[in-house]
Each structure stands twice: as C-alpha cells, then as structure tokens.
Design an enzyme around this catalytic site. Structure first.
Site, PDB file in Angstrom:
ATOM      1  N   ARG A  11       0.812  -1.223   0.000  1.00  0.00           N
ATOM      2  CA  ARG A  11       0.000   0.000   0.000  1.00  0.00           C
ATOM      3  C   ARG A  11       0.846   1.275   0.000  1.00  0.00           C
ATOM      4  O   ARG A  11       0.398   2.314  -0.420  1.00  0.00           O
ATOM      5  CB  ARG A  11      -0.872   0.001   1.240  1.00  0.00           C
ATOM      6  CG  ARG A  11      -2.334  -0.175   0.864  1.00  0.00           C
ATOM      7  CD  ARG A  11      -3.219   0.158   1.989  1.00  0.00           C
ATOM      8  NE  ARG A  11      -2.671  -0.380   3.234  1.00  0.00           N
ATOM      9  CZ  ARG A  11      -3.379  -1.029   4.136  1.00  0.00           C
ATOM     10  NH1 ARG A  11      -4.636  -1.243   3.946  1.00  0.00           N
ATOM     11  NH2 ARG A  11      -2.821  -1.469   5.255  1.00  0.00           N
ATOM     12  N   LYS A  63      -0.906 -20.633   5.326  1.00  0.00           N
ATOM     13  CA  LYS A  63      -1.923 -21.095   6.251  1.00  0.00           C
ATOM     14  C   LYS A  63      -2.403 -19.915   7.087  1.00  0.00           C
ATOM     15  O   LYS A  63      -1.673 -18.926   7.155  1.00  0.00           O
ATOM     16  CB  LYS A  63      -1.402 -22.232   7.125  1.00  0.00           C
ATOM     17  CG  LYS A  63      -0.307 -21.807   8.116  1.00  0.00           C
ATOM     18  CD  LYS A  63      -0.138 -22.816   9.186  1.00  0.00           C
ATOM     19  CE  LYS A  63      -0.905 -22.480  10.427  1.00  0.00           C
ATOM     20  NZ  LYS A  63      -0.265 -21.437  11.261  1.00  0.00           N
ATOM     21  N   ASP A  73       2.736 -25.413   3.971  1.00  0.00           N
ATOM     22  CA  ASP A  73       2.841 -25.718   5.385  1.00  0.00           C
ATOM     23  C   ASP A  73       4.337 -25.695   5.626  1.00  0.00           C
ATOM     24  O   ASP A  73       5.051 -26.615   5.217  1.00  0.00           O
ATOM     25  CB  ASP A  73       2.274 -27.112   5.690  1.00  0.00           C
ATOM     26  CG  ASP A  73       2.339 -27.399   7.181  1.00  0.00           C
ATOM     27  OD1 ASP A  73       3.396 -27.142   7.770  1.00  0.00           O
ATOM     28  OD2 ASP A  73       1.340 -27.862   7.746  1.00  0.00           O
ATOM     29  N   HIS A  74       4.836 -24.629   6.254  1.00  0.00           N
ATOM     30  CA  HIS A  74       6.291 -24.456   6.241  1.00  0.00           C
ATOM     31  C   HIS A  74       7.020 -25.576   6.986  1.00  0.00           C
ATOM     32  O   HIS A  74       8.203 -25.782   6.801  1.00  0.00           O
ATOM     33  CB  HIS A  74       6.693 -23.059   6.745  1.00  0.00           C
ATOM     34  CG  HIS A  74       6.660 -22.891   8.230  1.00  0.00           C
ATOM     35  ND1 HIS A  74       5.526 -22.602   8.920  1.00  0.00           N
ATOM     36  CD2 HIS A  74       7.632 -22.975   9.154  1.00  0.00           C
ATOM     37  CE1 HIS A  74       5.805 -22.505  10.209  1.00  0.00           C
ATOM     38  NE2 HIS A  74       7.075 -22.727  10.382  1.00  0.00           N
ATOM     39  N   GLU A  96       6.786 -23.818  22.484  1.00  0.00           N
ATOM     40  CA  GLU A  96       7.460 -22.534  22.241  1.00  0.00           C
ATOM     41  C   GLU A  96       7.599 -21.807  23.559  1.00  0.00           C
ATOM     42  O   GLU A  96       6.680 -21.840  24.380  1.00  0.00           O
ATOM     43  CB  GLU A  96       6.600 -21.654  21.315  1.00  0.00           C
ATOM     44  CG  GLU A  96       6.528 -22.154  19.905  1.00  0.00           C
ATOM     45  CD  GLU A  96       5.645 -21.258  19.028  1.00  0.00           C
ATOM     46  OE1 GLU A  96       5.737 -20.024  19.137  1.00  0.00           O
ATOM     47  OE2 GLU A  96       4.868 -21.819  18.253  1.00  0.00           O
ATOM     48  N   ASP A 127      -3.989 -23.191  14.915  1.00  0.00           N
ATOM     49  CA  ASP A 127      -2.737 -22.554  14.496  1.00  0.00           C
ATOM     50  C   ASP A 127      -1.630 -23.574  14.240  1.00  0.00           C
ATOM     51  O   ASP A 127      -0.851 -23.427  13.299  1.00  0.00           O
ATOM     52  CB  ASP A 127      -2.303 -21.568  15.596  1.00  0.00           C
ATOM     53  CG  ASP A 127      -1.060 -20.792  15.217  1.00  0.00           C
ATOM     54  OD1 ASP A 127      -1.066 -20.183  14.139  1.00  0.00           O
ATOM     55  OD2 ASP A 127      -0.081 -20.792  15.987  1.00  0.00           O
ATOM     56  N   HIS A 144       0.528 -28.137  11.017  1.00  0.00           N
ATOM     57  CA  HIS A 144       1.889 -28.675  11.124  1.00  0.00           C
ATOM     58  C   HIS A 144       1.942 -30.052  11.794  1.00  0.00           C
ATOM     59  O   HIS A 144       2.611 -30.959  11.321  1.00  0.00           O
ATOM     60  CB  HIS A 144       2.769 -27.711  11.919  1.00  0.00           C
ATOM     61  CG  HIS A 144       2.744 -26.297  11.418  1.00  0.00           C
ATOM     62  ND1 HIS A 144       2.730 -25.980  10.086  1.00  0.00           N
ATOM     63  CD2 HIS A 144       2.726 -25.109  12.072  1.00  0.00           C
ATOM     64  CE1 HIS A 144       2.721 -24.663   9.942  1.00  0.00           C
ATOM     65  NE2 HIS A 144       2.699 -24.113  11.135  1.00  0.00           N
ATOM     66  N   LYS A 173       2.235 -22.388  23.680  1.00  0.00           N
ATOM     67  CA  LYS A 173       3.074 -21.182  23.708  1.00  0.00           C
ATOM     68  C   LYS A 173       3.475 -20.926  25.157  1.00  0.00           C
ATOM     69  O   LYS A 173       2.844 -21.413  26.088  1.00  0.00           O
ATOM     70  CB  LYS A 173       2.297 -19.987  23.152  1.00  0.00           C
ATOM     71  CG  LYS A 173       2.014 -20.150  21.650  1.00  0.00           C
ATOM     72  CD  LYS A 173       2.053 -18.826  20.924  1.00  0.00           C
ATOM     73  CE  LYS A 173       1.720 -18.969  19.462  1.00  0.00           C
ATOM     74  NZ  LYS A 173       2.906 -19.138  18.593  1.00  0.00           N
TER      75      LYS A 173
END
Ligand code: BG6
Length: 503
Positions: free
Chosen positions: A44, A144, A173-174, A212, A231, A236, A336
C-alpha cells in the site's frame, strides 16, 4: 529452472520481511535462483523501487550478507504501489506486469497477506486474466491458515478454483520444508531395519510435540481468533503425523506422496462430540517466568479480550484405524510460553515380552525410544539399554545419534519451499483433500470448545504445560517426553507387558 516474476502481496508485512525476502536472498547467494527471476512487491505504501530496495537492503544488512550478492539481489526488486481492497489496482497490476519486458511471463503470486483476503485477491487476479496460462505458467501460493474450519476451507477452495486449477495452487505448510521433517521419510524408507518394527506390534505410542517459549509476539489479534488447535495442530502437527504413519508411497512424486498422506488422515478415528473431553485438552498460560524473566498471562497481553478462552495449549489423542496402527495412541501437543522451544516426534517402543532381568539389579528396564528433533536441533536419536561398566549387572541408557545433533544451524524451511514453487514441484505442498481431511479431524473438537466458554485450565508461563493434560494418557506409564535430553526416570514405573493384552 525457468525465469519468472515473483509477485509478493503483502511485501511490506512481517512474513515477507522475516521469511520470504531473506530466503530469496540466501537462494540468490547460493546461486539457486534463475538469472532472470524478478521480485515485485505489492504494497500500500507509496514507494518507488529505490525506496523498497533501501528498506530490504537495510533489513538484510542485519544478517550475514555479501555486498555483491546484495546488490544483485536488490536489482531484482521492483515495487508496485496498490491497495488490495481497490478493484482498480488489479487491471493496473496486469498492465504493469505484462507491459514490462523485464518481467518474465511465468508468474508466482504469493499471498503474504491476511487469510481473509486470499479469496478476493485470487478472484481479482482471475478477472484481469493473470491466472491464465496461455503465455507462461501462473502459480498461486497460499499461506496457512487455509480456512477456519471445514466449511470455510471448502468455500475458500471453491473460490480459488474459479480462477486457478489445483495444479497451479501451492498451499504452504512451512513445516514440510524443515530438514528433519524430510528426514523422517529418508529415515523410514531408506533403512530396512526399521520397517519390521514400525507398527502396532512393537510401538507402544507416538508423541508429536511443538513447544514454544515465545508468546503471541504481537499477533494476538490473529491468534485469539485462532487458538493453538487451529494454528499448529490442524496443520503442522497433523502433517508430521502423516509422515510418521504413512505407508511407503509408490514413488516419490507429489501425487503418490500425497495419496499416502491422505490415506492416513482418512484413517484417523473420528472423535465423536461426546468423546471430545477424553481425546482433547486445552489450556491457557497464566503469568510466570520464562528464562528467568517475568512474563504476563495471556489475558494480559495487548489485544486479548479480558474474557478470552482461546487456548494457547492444545493436546489431542488420536488413533489411526488401519492394520499398521490400530490402537496405538498418537499424542499431539503444542503450547506457547512453555519452558523451552522444542519440536520433536518421540516414538516409544514396547517393553521386551520377557522380563529376563527381573531377579537382577536391572529390575525395571527402560523402553527404547526413537526421537526425531526438528528444532532447536536437527537430530534423530535412538535410546537403547546397555550394561553399565562394572561387576554388577546394571543397565543404562545409551544414545545413538544420527544426523547433525547438536549443531543448531539449519536451512530455513522457506528456502526449500520457495525453490520448489519456482520449480513447480508440489511434493511439499498440501493438496486440497489433505487440508479437508485434517479439518475433519479437529472440527468436532473446535465445535465443542466453541460452546464451552466459561472455563479454561491454565498453566504457568515457563512450565511444560498443565498436569491435567495427562488425563489423555491411556496407560499409567505414559508421560510427556519434552526434550531430547529430558530424564526418563518415570519410564521405569511398570513394564507394560501383559499376557492378557492382545496388543
Ligand atoms: C506458525 C504459527 O505457522 O508456526 C505460529 O502460526 C508458530 O504461531 C509458528 O509460532 C512456529 O513455526 P516455527 O517454524 O517457528 O516452529
């Protein structure tokens, strides 16, 4: 590899800055990009090519870079200033791309934008003819989450299919770009010694964990409407499960691989809504300490509603109803703000059928484990029992490390995946039926959780998660395996050999 124009929607956003541009730069440095590949940033801001190049240069300069490569890389970059919500931007984009001989007519459109815009942008590209492959191929890369549940995924897919064929769509999907994830296939199918053991007769259970220590890192706006199950787990972790559990594919082409993965997902025993509590567990982090630092509770993070019951921790127990895996529990878990960041597949074997050492000092043997650590280490480890040195007959655990245990430098998953998109290789991307079957696995849980809005368990930030999650275990001697190093004391509780148990 053919030249192409790599268009990034969301070029000034976080994903482009943190993952895509550094990965493209590193591929360039390794001499892996076609000479004529150009990168067009769609954003933008009212920027010139030069301004964007300066921004990218400044950002990449924080990382190890080579001045000559950086110069060459920046020359590939151009900036197109436009607003995704403005329909007029798309005919202008088409004229810009097709009217400039520097831009190869093979094109990749990368959606590094909010998922809410995927359908709209794809439609606009189609309407202005940019999905048309008469002159050069056109590929669409979708990040995703692909949908919010089964129904929205179906509807998004229908929208994409209005303008792009399945062969043009690359659903990322990394995780599938991570070294150890691909190593799962090599480890399983390049070694004869594992295959006879890789089934319900010898494997007691499988755990797939992603923890994490980080929180939502400024993404609470997205995260609060998503939660850990959507998530991480639906995407994953279920992908990892398919690789661990699949049958050997007919060959390594994309369709054969994906056919086998879909067969696993289709064989997962559906969780009936009345059984959700026995199969799924959710929790949210409370205040605590991570690495000695005090951290807030999830509810006190910016942008999180005070009454949110979004889970930051989710665990699932799944069964795969096929000949290989029937009645072997697969425990999937993510959270997390846990004690450490770690991703690992842990496979626990059964105890030997005869307790030969019962009368010796080896009273209770520990079982064998295969641990596949994705991060922080790229490592495959086998734990076995051997005799301790000395006069007594005592056992100890020995660890056989394969791969690069201990060396944490890894290729970024995006490097492998971006190269595959340029090369047109779909093997590490999700076919729509994979996404759809994965949603079917978690949908009943999401439905029940969305109605239970008055209570959620908590765990202190910096812990390994709530004790109550252990209720998912089917046997008394099951316990979470958190890291490669964690102690296996509790494995000693009871040998699981039981003559009355047909498994
Ligand atoms: C993303 C999730 O897909 O994966 C994030 O949206 C998560 O919430 C991330 O942190 C984990 O990926 P990695 O590669 O850091 O393990």
């Amino acid at each position: 590899m053919e030249d192409c124009t790599f268009v990034i929607f969301g070029a000034t956003g976080n994903l482009a800055k943190v993952k895509l541009l550094p990965a493209l730069y590193r591929l360039d440095a390794a001499g892996r990009l076609p000479d004529g590949l150009k990168v067009v940033g769609f954003g933008r801001r009212d920027w010139s090519d030069e301004t964007w190049r300066e921004q990218v240069r400044a950002h990449l300069a924080n990382k190890p870079t080579d001045e000559a490569v950086l110069k060459r890389f920046c020359e590939r970059l151009s900036f197109f200033s436009g607003d995704l919500s403005d329909d007029q931007a798309f005919p202008e984009l088409r004229d810009y791309l097709l009217g400039n001989a520097d831009f190869p007519s093979n094109m990749i459109f990368y959606m590094a934008i909010s998922p809410a815009s995927f359908g709209r942008v794809s439609r606009q590209l189609g309407m202005v003819g940019l999905s048309n492959q008469d002159e050069g191929w056109r590929r669409l890369v979708i990040e995703k989450p692909f949908g919010y549940d089964l129904e929205s995924a179906e509807s998004l897919n229908r929208r994409l299919n209005q303008d792009f064929q399945e062969t043009q769509i690359f659903r990322i999907d990394h995780y599938l770009g991570k070294g150890t994830v691909q190593n799962v296939l090599v480890f399983r199918f390049a070694n004869l010694m594992l295959e006879p053991l890789w089934n319900r007769n010898y494997i007691d259970h499988v755990q797939i964990t992603h923890s994490e220590s980080l929180g939502t890192e400024g993404r609470a706006g997205y995260y609060d409407s998503s939660g850990a199950l959507r998530d991480m787990l639906q995407s994953h972790l279920l992908q990892l499960l398919t690789l661990v559990a699949m049958e050997p594919p007919a060959n390594l082409d994309a369709e054969s691989l994906r056919d086998e993965k879909v067969k696993v997902l289709r064989s997962i025993r559906p969780i009936h809504q009345s059984a959700v509590n026995a199969h799924a567990f959710r929790a949210q982090y409370a205040a605590g300490r991570v690495d000695g630092e005090k951290v807030h509770a999830y509810l006190d993070e910016p942008d999180v509603p005070a009454n949110s019951v979004t889970e930051t921790y989710a665990a699932l127990k799944l069964f795969i109803d096929n000949w290989r895996w029937r009645n072997v529990p697969f425990y999937l878990r993510t959270g997390k703000r846990m004690k450490q960041g770690n991703s690992m597949v842990s496979i626990r074997f059964k105890h030997p059928p005869q307790q030969l050492f019962r009368e010796t000092q080896i009273d209770q043997l520990k079982p064998n484990w295969i641990l596949m650590n994705l991060q922080p280490h790229d490592c495959i480890r086998l734990e076995m029992q051997v005799k301790q040195q000395g006069l007594e007959l005592r056992a100890e655990t020995t660890r056989l490390d394969a791969s690069y245990c201990g060396i944490s430098q890894q290729l970024d998953a995006y490097e492998a995946l971006l190269l595959d998109v340029v090369d047109g290789d779909h093997s590490l991307f999700l076919r729509y039926d994979e996404v759809s079957w994965a949603w079917r696995v978690v949908d009943p849980v999401l439905k029940v959780w969305s109605t239970e809005r008055d209570f959620i368990h908590t765990y202190p930030a910096g812990s390994w998660g709530p004790k109550e999650a252990e209720r998912l275990f089917v046997r008394q001697d099951h316990r979470w395996r958190n890291t490669l190093e964690d102690d296996t004391q509790q494995d000693r509780i009871v040998p699981d050999y039981d003559e009355t148990d047909p498994d």
